[in-house]
Design a protein around this motif. Structure first.
Motif, short mmCIF file in Angstrom:
data_model
loop_
_atom_site.label_atom_id
_atom_site.label_comp_id
_atom_site.label_asym_id
_atom_site.label_seq_id
_atom_site.Cartn_x
_atom_site.Cartn_y
_atom_site.Cartn_z
N GLY A 395 32.55 -8.42 -41.89
CA GLY A 395 33.88 -7.98 -40.70
C GLY A 395 34.48 -6.74 -41.06
O GLY A 395 34.04 -5.66 -41.69
N ASN A 427 41.54 -15.01 -42.27
CA ASN A 427 40.28 -15.31 -41.74
C ASN A 427 39.31 -16.06 -42.44
O ASN A 427 38.23 -16.33 -42.28
N ALA A 460 31.15 -12.23 -38.50
CA ALA A 460 32.37 -11.74 -38.85
C ALA A 460 32.80 -10.76 -37.93
O ALA A 460 32.20 -9.63 -37.53
N SER A 465 36.66 -14.85 -38.73
CA SER A 465 35.28 -15.23 -39.22
C SER A 465 34.74 -16.49 -38.42
O SER A 465 35.50 -17.19 -37.86
#
Length: 471
Positions: A395, A427, A460, A465
Motif C-alpha cells: 500500500g 489499516n 492494499a 487494507s
C-alpha cells in the motif's frame, strides 16, 4: 454461484472502504454492495474471483470475474465496481448524475455499463481487462472479445484529475484540469507515429500507476514480428519515466534533465530498441512509487528509474535472477524471492522478502532502525519452510503478505495474513493506530477458528487494507 466477501480497514474519509460510513475503520469490516439506488446494500457479492482492487487517495475500484454467469457456459463476464470520492471524475459520469451532492458513495456501485456507454465502447465487442488508480484518477483497459489476436487493439481510457498530465490524453494541466467523461489514452496516435503502416494490433500486458503517473507494457503485433515496448505518461520530474530527448532542437538549454510531466504516452528511453530488434529480456511486471519506478524482467533481474533519495533503489541492481515479484510503496521497493530458481540459495520450499527504502514507520519490516539500512530481509518470526508464500500487497507505506500455513495434522493449509509498516489509519484492523515495525499476524483474528477462514486474495491501498474471502 460462488459468493465473495470483502473486508476492509483503514482510511475512509470519503467512504472508500464501502462499509456504509465515512469514518476510519480500525478493524476489518465487510464492504457493502448496492445494486441500485433503491435496493438495500448487501455484504456479499456474486463472483468467482476478485481480479484487482485499485485504490486512489479516496476512491476504490473493484474488478470482479464471474466464470459462468447465470449458469451459462460462455466466456467469463467481468464487472467494475467503485466507491468513495468521485468529485474529480475518477468514478466516471454516473457519480455526477447520481444526485449525491458530495459525488461520493460509502457503498460499492456498478460502474462498467455507464462508463462503456459514455466512452462509446460496445459491451458486445469489448470486455474489461485491467484497472489502475492514481491519486485522483482512474485507468481502465478494454480488450476485444472477437477479433483475431494479432489484429485486436486494446483501448485504455482515463478519468479524473489531470494535475501532472495524469490522464495521458495529450492535454497539459492548464488545458484540462479534470474529466468526468472517460477519455481515450493516446496510444494509437503514438504507435502510428513510431510504427507507420506496419502495426496490426497491440495488447496492454501490464499497467502500473503511481500517485500521478502510469507505465504500461505493450505487446505489439507488427506485420512480420512481435515486439514489446514500455510507455509512460504523467509526473516525471524525478526521472521516474526516464529522460526524454528534447523535442525543441532550437533550444539553447542543452542540459539533460527529466521533464516535469509528460501529458501523453511516450516510449521510455531506457527500454527503447531499434526498429526490428527484439527485446532480449522483456518486462513481466512494473511497479511505481511516488518518485521511482522498478521493473521485473523475464530473467528475474530488476532495473529501476527515478529518485533513490530514501534508498528505494538501493541494491536492486545487485540482486540475483531469482525474483518472483516486485512491488512498491510510496518510498520503498519490495522483492519476493523464491527458492529453487535462478541463483537462489534458498531451499525449494523456502522464500523471503527483501525491502529497501523509507523506514521511519516500520515499512521495511526489520524492527526499529535509526539509519538507512539498504536492502534487507524482512524478519518474520518463523522459518520460511513452515508455510507457503501465496501473495504480497504493498500500500502507501505498509505491506500485507498472504501465507498458507502447513499443518502436519490437517490435510488443508491454513491461510494467514501478516502485515507491517505505517498504521496511522488503523489499516491493520488490530483496533489501534500504532505503527508496526515487524511482521504481525492480522488475520484470522485471535480466538477465531483458523480452518474457517477462506482467504482468496489480499490488496492494499492508500492507508487501506483489503481481504477477500470466498464462500
Amino acid at each position: 454461484m460462488p459468493h465473495l466477501r470483502i473486508l476492509a480497514a483503514g482510511s475512509n474519509a470519503h467512504g472508500q472502504l464501502a462499509n456504509g460510513t465515512s469514518d476510519d475503520s480500525h478493524v476489518f469490516r465487510p464492504c457493502a454492495f448496492a445494486a441500485d439506488a433503491i435496493s438495500a446494500p448487501t455484504h456479499q457479492l456474486q463472483g468467482d474471483h476478485v481480479l484487482s482492487i485499485a485504490c486512489g487517495a479516496n476512491h476504490t475500484l473493484l474488478l470482479v470475474e464471474l466464470e459462468h454467469p447465470y449458469g451459462q457456459s460462455h466466456k467469463p463476464a467481468r464487472q467494475l465496481w467503485g466507491c468513495g470520492d468521485g468529485l474529480k471524475g475518477q468514478l466516471g459520469p454516473s457519480y455526477r448524475r447520481s444526485g449525491s451532492p458530495s459525488c461520493s458513495s460509502s457503498f460499492f456501485w456498478r460502474l462498467d455499463q455507464t462508463i462503456m456507454d459514455a466512452a462509446g465502447i460496445d459491451e458486445d465487442k469489448y470486455m474489461l481487462h485491467a484497472i489502475a488508480a492514481a491519486w485522483e484518477s482512474t485507468f481502465i483497459v478494454f480488450r476485444s472479445k472477437h477479433e483475431m489476436l494479432r489484429e485486436s487493439r486494446d483501448i485504455v481510457i482515463s478519468m479524473g484529475n489531470n494535475d501532472h498530465g495524469d490522464l495521458g490524453v495529450g492535454l497539459a494541466p492548464k488545458e484540462l484540469k479534470y474529466s468526468h467523461e472517460p477519455r481515450r489514452v493516446a496510444l494509437d496516435e503514438m504507435l502510428h507515429t513510431v510504427y507507420p503502416d506496419i502495426l496490426s494490433g497491440f495488447h496492454v500486458i501490464n499497467l502500473a500507476s503511481g500517485l500521478h503517473n502510469v507505465i504500461a507494457t505493450l505487446q505489439l503485433f507488427l506485420r512480420s514480428r512481435e515486439e514489446q515496448i514500455v510507455v509512460g505518461w504523467g509526473a516525471s520530474r524525478h526521472g521516474q519515466l526516464g529522460i526524454f530527448p528534447s523535442q525543441n532542437h532550437l533550444s539553447l538549454d542543452k542540459t539533460t534533465r527529466p521533464s516535469p510531466f509528460t501529458p501523453y504516452p511516450r516510449i521510455l528511453p531506457m527500454f527503447q530498441t531499434n526498429p526490428g530488434r527484439r527485446t532480449t529480456d522483456p518486462i513481466v511486471k512494473s511497479a511505481l512509487g511516488t518518485h521511482h519506478s522498478v521493473f521485473l524482467h523475464h530473467s528475474g533481474r530488476i532495473t529501476g528509474l527515478g529518485s533513490s533519495k530514501k534508498g528505494q533503489l538501493t541494491g536492486l541492481s545487485d540482486t540475483p535472477g531469482m525474483i518472483k515479484d516486485v512491488q512498491c510503496t510510496w518510498n520503498g521497493t519490495y522483492l519476493r524471492l523464491q527458492g529453487g530458481c535462478g541463483e537462489s540459495k534458498l531451499g525449494h520450499t523456502e522464500w523471503e522478502i527483501q525491502a529497501t527504502g523509507g523506514y521511519d514507520k516500520g515499512q521495511l519490516g526489520l524492527g526499529p532502525v535509526t539509519s538507512t539500512p539498504g536492502l534487507g530481509i524482512v524478519r518474520f518470526p518463523f522459518k520460511p519452510n513452515t508455510c507457503r508464500m501465496v501473495d504480497m500487497a504493498c500500500g502507501s507505506e505498509h505491506v500485507l503478505v498472504l501465507l498458507a500455513r502447513i499443518n502436519e495434522q490437517e490435510p488443508a493449509e491454513t491461510p494467514e495474513v501478516w502485515a507491517w509498516g505505517w498504521n496511522e489509519h488503523g489499516n491493520f484492523g488490530l483496533g489501534h493506530t500504532t505503527d508496526v515495525h515487524l511482521p504481525i499476524l492480522i488475520w484470522p483474528l485471535p480466538g477465531s477458528d483458523p480452518l474457517s477462514s477462506r482467504v482468496d486474495s489480499i490488496w492494499a491501498g492508500c492507508g487501506t487494507s483489503w481481504i477477500v474471502e470466498t464462500f
